[in-house]
Design a protein around this motif. Structure first.
Motif, PDB file in Angstrom:
ATOM      1  N   LEU A  69       0.824  -1.205   0.000  1.00 52.15           N
ATOM      2  CA  LEU A  69       0.000   0.000   0.000  1.00 52.15           C
ATOM      3  C   LEU A  69       0.860   1.258   0.000  1.00 52.15           C
ATOM      4  O   LEU A  69       0.535   2.255  -0.667  1.00 52.15           O
ATOM      5  CB  LEU A  69      -0.928   0.002   1.217  1.00 52.15           C
ATOM      6  CG  LEU A  69      -2.010  -1.090   1.260  1.00 52.15           C
ATOM      7  CD1 LEU A  69      -2.857  -0.936   2.509  1.00 52.15           C
ATOM      8  CD2 LEU A  69      -2.882  -1.062   0.011  1.00 52.15           C
ATOM      9  N   THR A  70       1.973   1.216   0.725  1.00 54.98           N
ATOM     10  CA  THR A  70       2.874   2.363   0.763  1.00 54.98           C
ATOM     11  C   THR A  70       3.505   2.601  -0.602  1.00 54.98           C
ATOM     12  O   THR A  70       3.586   3.742  -1.088  1.00 54.98           O
ATOM     13  CB  THR A  70       3.962   2.133   1.831  1.00 54.98           C
ATOM     14  OG1 THR A  70       3.335   1.910   3.105  1.00 54.98           O
ATOM     15  CG2 THR A  70       4.897   3.321   1.929  1.00 54.98           C
ATOM     16  N   LEU A  71       3.942   1.517  -1.248  1.00 50.67           N
ATOM     17  CA  LEU A  71       4.548   1.633  -2.576  1.00 50.67           C
ATOM     18  C   LEU A  71       3.526   2.130  -3.603  1.00 50.67           C
ATOM     19  O   LEU A  71       3.818   3.002  -4.428  1.00 50.67           O
ATOM     20  CB  LEU A  71       5.122   0.277  -2.979  1.00 50.67           C
ATOM     21  CG  LEU A  71       5.929   0.189  -4.270  1.00 50.67           C
ATOM     22  CD1 LEU A  71       6.928  -0.949  -4.177  1.00 50.67           C
ATOM     23  CD2 LEU A  71       5.041  -0.027  -5.490  1.00 50.67           C
ATOM     24  N   LEU A  72       2.320   1.595  -3.533  1.00 45.92           N
ATOM     25  CA  LEU A  72       1.282   1.983  -4.484  1.00 45.92           C
ATOM     26  C   LEU A  72       0.872   3.446  -4.313  1.00 45.92           C
ATOM     27  O   LEU A  72       0.577   4.133  -5.290  1.00 45.92           O
ATOM     28  CB  LEU A  72       0.064   1.067  -4.322  1.00 45.92           C
ATOM     29  CG  LEU A  72       0.267  -0.356  -4.845  1.00 45.92           C
ATOM     30  CD1 LEU A  72      -0.737  -1.308  -4.200  1.00 45.92           C
ATOM     31  CD2 LEU A  72       0.125  -0.387  -6.367  1.00 45.92           C
ATOM     32  N   ARG A 131      -1.634  -0.622 -15.341  1.00 42.87           N
ATOM     33  CA  ARG A 131      -1.055   0.441 -14.516  1.00 42.87           C
ATOM     34  C   ARG A 131      -0.194  -0.148 -13.395  1.00 42.87           C
ATOM     35  O   ARG A 131       0.898   0.335 -13.113  1.00 42.87           O
ATOM     36  CB  ARG A 131      -2.172   1.306 -13.937  1.00 42.87           C
ATOM     37  CG  ARG A 131      -1.656   2.555 -13.252  1.00 42.87           C
ATOM     38  CD  ARG A 131      -2.771   3.463 -12.826  1.00 42.87           C
ATOM     39  NE  ARG A 131      -2.237   4.566 -12.055  1.00 42.87           N
ATOM     40  CZ  ARG A 131      -2.849   5.134 -11.037  1.00 42.87           C
ATOM     41  NH1 ARG A 131      -4.047   4.711 -10.649  1.00 42.87           N
ATOM     42  NH2 ARG A 131      -2.287   6.138 -10.399  1.00 42.87           N
ATOM     43  N   LEU A 132      -0.696  -1.202 -12.772  1.00 45.75           N
ATOM     44  CA  LEU A 132       0.069  -1.877 -11.726  1.00 45.75           C
ATOM     45  C   LEU A 132       1.391  -2.404 -12.272  1.00 45.75           C
ATOM     46  O   LEU A 132       2.446  -2.247 -11.654  1.00 45.75           O
ATOM     47  CB  LEU A 132      -0.764  -3.030 -11.152  1.00 45.75           C
ATOM     48  CG  LEU A 132      -0.085  -3.947 -10.144  1.00 45.75           C
ATOM     49  CD1 LEU A 132       0.310  -3.182  -8.881  1.00 45.75           C
ATOM     50  CD2 LEU A 132      -1.015  -5.119  -9.795  1.00 45.75           C
ATOM     51  N   HIS A 133       1.336  -3.023 -13.439  1.00 48.00           N
ATOM     52  CA  HIS A 133       2.521  -3.665 -14.010  1.00 48.00           C
ATOM     53  C   HIS A 133       3.504  -2.661 -14.599  1.00 48.00           C
ATOM     54  O   HIS A 133       4.615  -3.052 -14.998  1.00 48.00           O
ATOM     55  CB  HIS A 133       2.098  -4.680 -15.065  1.00 48.00           C
ATOM     56  CG  HIS A 133       1.280  -5.796 -14.512  1.00 48.00           C
ATOM     57  ND1 HIS A 133       0.518  -6.637 -15.293  1.00 48.00           N
ATOM     58  CD2 HIS A 133       1.095  -6.217 -13.218  1.00 48.00           C
ATOM     59  CE1 HIS A 133      -0.108  -7.512 -14.514  1.00 48.00           C
ATOM     60  NE2 HIS A 133       0.232  -7.274 -13.264  1.00 48.00           N
ATOM     61  N   GLN A 134       3.119  -1.393 -14.663  1.00 48.20           N
ATOM     62  CA  GLN A 134       4.022  -0.360 -15.177  1.00 48.20           C
ATOM     63  C   GLN A 134       4.851   0.301 -14.067  1.00 48.20           C
ATOM     64  O   GLN A 134       5.650   1.193 -14.349  1.00 48.20           O
ATOM     65  CB  GLN A 134       3.214   0.693 -15.943  1.00 48.20           C
ATOM     66  CG  GLN A 134       2.743   0.197 -17.299  1.00 48.20           C
ATOM     67  CD  GLN A 134       1.646   1.047 -17.911  1.00 48.20           C
ATOM     68  OE1 GLN A 134       1.301   2.110 -17.388  1.00 48.20           O
ATOM     69  NE2 GLN A 134       1.083   0.585 -19.017  1.00 48.20           N
ATOM     70  N   VAL A 165      10.260  -2.473  -8.178  1.00 49.12           N
ATOM     71  CA  VAL A 165       9.718  -3.805  -7.892  1.00 49.12           C
ATOM     72  C   VAL A 165      10.812  -4.751  -7.397  1.00 49.12           C
ATOM     73  O   VAL A 165      10.563  -5.607  -6.540  1.00 49.12           O
ATOM     74  CB  VAL A 165       9.026  -4.378  -9.144  1.00 49.12           C
ATOM     75  CG1 VAL A 165       8.562  -5.810  -8.905  1.00 49.12           C
ATOM     76  CG2 VAL A 165       7.843  -3.496  -9.545  1.00 49.12           C
ATOM     77  N   LYS A 166      12.023  -4.596  -7.913  1.00 45.17           N
ATOM     78  CA  LYS A 166      13.117  -5.496  -7.519  1.00 45.17           C
ATOM     79  C   LYS A 166      13.459  -5.393  -6.036  1.00 45.17           C
ATOM     80  O   LYS A 166      14.077  -6.309  -5.469  1.00 45.17           O
ATOM     81  CB  LYS A 166      14.355  -5.212  -8.373  1.00 45.17           C
ATOM     82  CG  LYS A 166      14.221  -5.729  -9.803  1.00 45.17           C
ATOM     83  CD  LYS A 166      15.434  -5.407 -10.647  1.00 45.17           C
ATOM     84  CE  LYS A 166      15.262  -5.935 -12.072  1.00 45.17           C
ATOM     85  NZ  LYS A 166      16.402  -5.571 -12.953  1.00 45.17           N
ATOM     86  N   PRO A 196      11.040  -8.545 -16.936  1.00 49.72           N
ATOM     87  CA  PRO A 196      11.123  -7.925 -15.608  1.00 49.72           C
ATOM     88  C   PRO A 196       9.949  -8.336 -14.728  1.00 49.72           C
ATOM     89  O   PRO A 196       8.830  -8.534 -15.210  1.00 49.72           O
ATOM     90  CB  PRO A 196      11.081  -6.423 -15.922  1.00 49.72           C
ATOM     91  CG  PRO A 196      11.534  -6.310 -17.339  1.00 49.72           C
ATOM     92  CD  PRO A 196      11.045  -7.548 -18.021  1.00 49.72           C
ATOM     93  N   PRO A 197      10.160  -8.467 -13.435  1.00 50.22           N
ATOM     94  CA  PRO A 197       9.069  -8.825 -12.522  1.00 50.22           C
ATOM     95  C   PRO A 197       8.117  -7.650 -12.333  1.00 50.22           C
ATOM     96  O   PRO A 197       8.438  -6.504 -12.667  1.00 50.22           O
ATOM     97  CB  PRO A 197       9.793  -9.155 -11.216  1.00 50.22           C
ATOM     98  CG  PRO A 197      11.027  -8.301 -11.269  1.00 50.22           C
ATOM     99  CD  PRO A 197      11.431  -8.259 -12.715  1.00 50.22           C
ATOM    100  N   VAL A 198       6.940  -7.942 -11.783  1.00 54.25           N
ATOM    101  CA  VAL A 198       5.949  -6.916 -11.474  1.00 54.25           C
ATOM    102  C   VAL A 198       5.522  -7.060 -10.020  1.00 54.25           C
ATOM    103  O   VAL A 198       5.729  -8.101  -9.399  1.00 54.25           O
ATOM    104  CB  VAL A 198       4.707  -7.034 -12.389  1.00 54.25           C
ATOM    105  CG1 VAL A 198       5.081  -6.837 -13.847  1.00 54.25           C
ATOM    106  CG2 VAL A 198       3.994  -8.373 -12.176  1.00 54.25           C
ATOM    107  N   LEU A 199       4.930  -6.002  -9.498  1.00 48.99           N
ATOM    108  CA  LEU A 199       4.238  -6.115  -8.217  1.00 48.99           C
ATOM    109  C   LEU A 199       2.895  -6.771  -8.490  1.00 48.99           C
ATOM    110  O   LEU A 199       2.158  -6.345  -9.386  1.00 48.99           O
ATOM    111  CB  LEU A 199       4.029  -4.737  -7.598  1.00 48.99           C
ATOM    112  CG  LEU A 199       3.216  -4.717  -6.295  1.00 48.99           C
ATOM    113  CD1 LEU A 199       3.956  -5.442  -5.178  1.00 48.99           C
ATOM    114  CD2 LEU A 199       2.892  -3.288  -5.881  1.00 48.99           C
TER     115      LEU A 199
END
Length: 272
Positions: free
Chosen positions: A36-39, A91-94, A100-101, A158-161
């Motif tokens: 939630l903080t990252l988002l 949007r999340l995956h961008q 994300v790493k 690349p990974p995603v959140l």
């Protein structure tokens, strides 16, 4: 993927939601607060905004903003809603890969899903003797024994959140803003985008209402290699649920009569 697992209680107020955890051995409160903080920084208004956290209390507690809307589980998702789901996921995956790493890996991802499905297949859990069910089991077990699942553990992109949970109860439709937001981040973490999309398409909640997975994926701008991986992850996730749906299976009490047969048809359709 654990069926029927409930890890929290919600106190829903006018403008906030207080979430108290009833189990947290996998670090659920820390995962959710971190997400939630990252988002809030990188994709504001896509998820509840963090307000307050007491992560080391017993029980741990998080306070977040309350979002308007209703969950999409149980709905026959319209084209507009599916387009909005895709927009939310895109949007999340961008969120930048460098961000994300730094995120902890999700507890539910390719390797865990493969290990679980293979374990359940090897145990030959009681699924009944119906011809359709046995046909699906044989085809699924053969796929799991092939080299395809092992190749899925290496992510070339690349990974995603991700939520690491395809339950459509995590997708909130806002009638006024005509958009979808995402809730319930306790299983979230760094993950494989193709796996995340496979989860959304094949989570067992799809039988509660309807979702046109092909339409959703058409909005996701997938490269051919990634589209192939999504297809294989869809098979994997669908098999995982199928193998839990026998007469005494952990997913059976939470789904209507006939779900096993419907899931058997799904397996054969995906493998065809």
């Amino acid at each position: 993927m654990a069926a029927g697992r409930c890890t929290h209680r919600l106190d829903i107020r006018n403008d906030i939601v207080v979430k108290r955890y009833t189990s947290w051995e996998r670090g659920e409160p820390h995962r959710e607060w971190a997400a939630l903080t990252l988002l809030a920084e990188h994709a504001p208004d896509l998820a509840p905004a963090p307000v307050e956290a007491v992560l080391d209390a017993h029980p741990p507690m998080i306070v977040m903003t309350r979002l308007p809307g209703r969950i999409l589980r149980g709905e026959h998702a319209t084209g507009e809603q599916i387009t909005a789901m895709a927009a939310a996921l895109n949007r999340l995956h961008q969120i930048p890969a460098r961000v994300v790493k730094e995120v902890e890996p999700a507890p539910w991802g390719p390797a865990a899903a493969i290990d679980k499905a293979r374990s359940w297949a090897d145990e030959q859990l009681a699924l009944g003797q119906a011809h359709l069910v046995q046909e699906a089991f044989r085809a699924g077990a053969a796929w799991l024994a092939s080299t395809i699942p092992d190749k899925l553990t290496t992510n070339p992109l690349p990974p995603v959140l991700g939520l690491a949970d395809g339950n459509r109860a995590n997708y909130l439709w806002d009638d006024l803003q005509r958009c979808v937001r995402l809730i319930d981040w306790e299983d979230s973490g760094r993950n494989d985008r193709a796996f995340e999309l496979g989860e959304v398409c094949e989570h067992i909640s799809r039988i509660d209402g309807s979702l046109d997975a092909e339409l959703l994926l058409a909005h996701m701008d997938l490269a051919p290699e990634e589209a192939e991986r999504v297809r294989d992850f869809r098979i994997l996730i669908a098999l995982g649920w199928f193998l839990q749906l026998g007469p005494t299976g952990p997913a059976t009490p939470h789904n209507p009569v006939g779900t096993l047969e419907r899931q058997a048809k799904r397996i054969l359709q995906l493998l065809s």
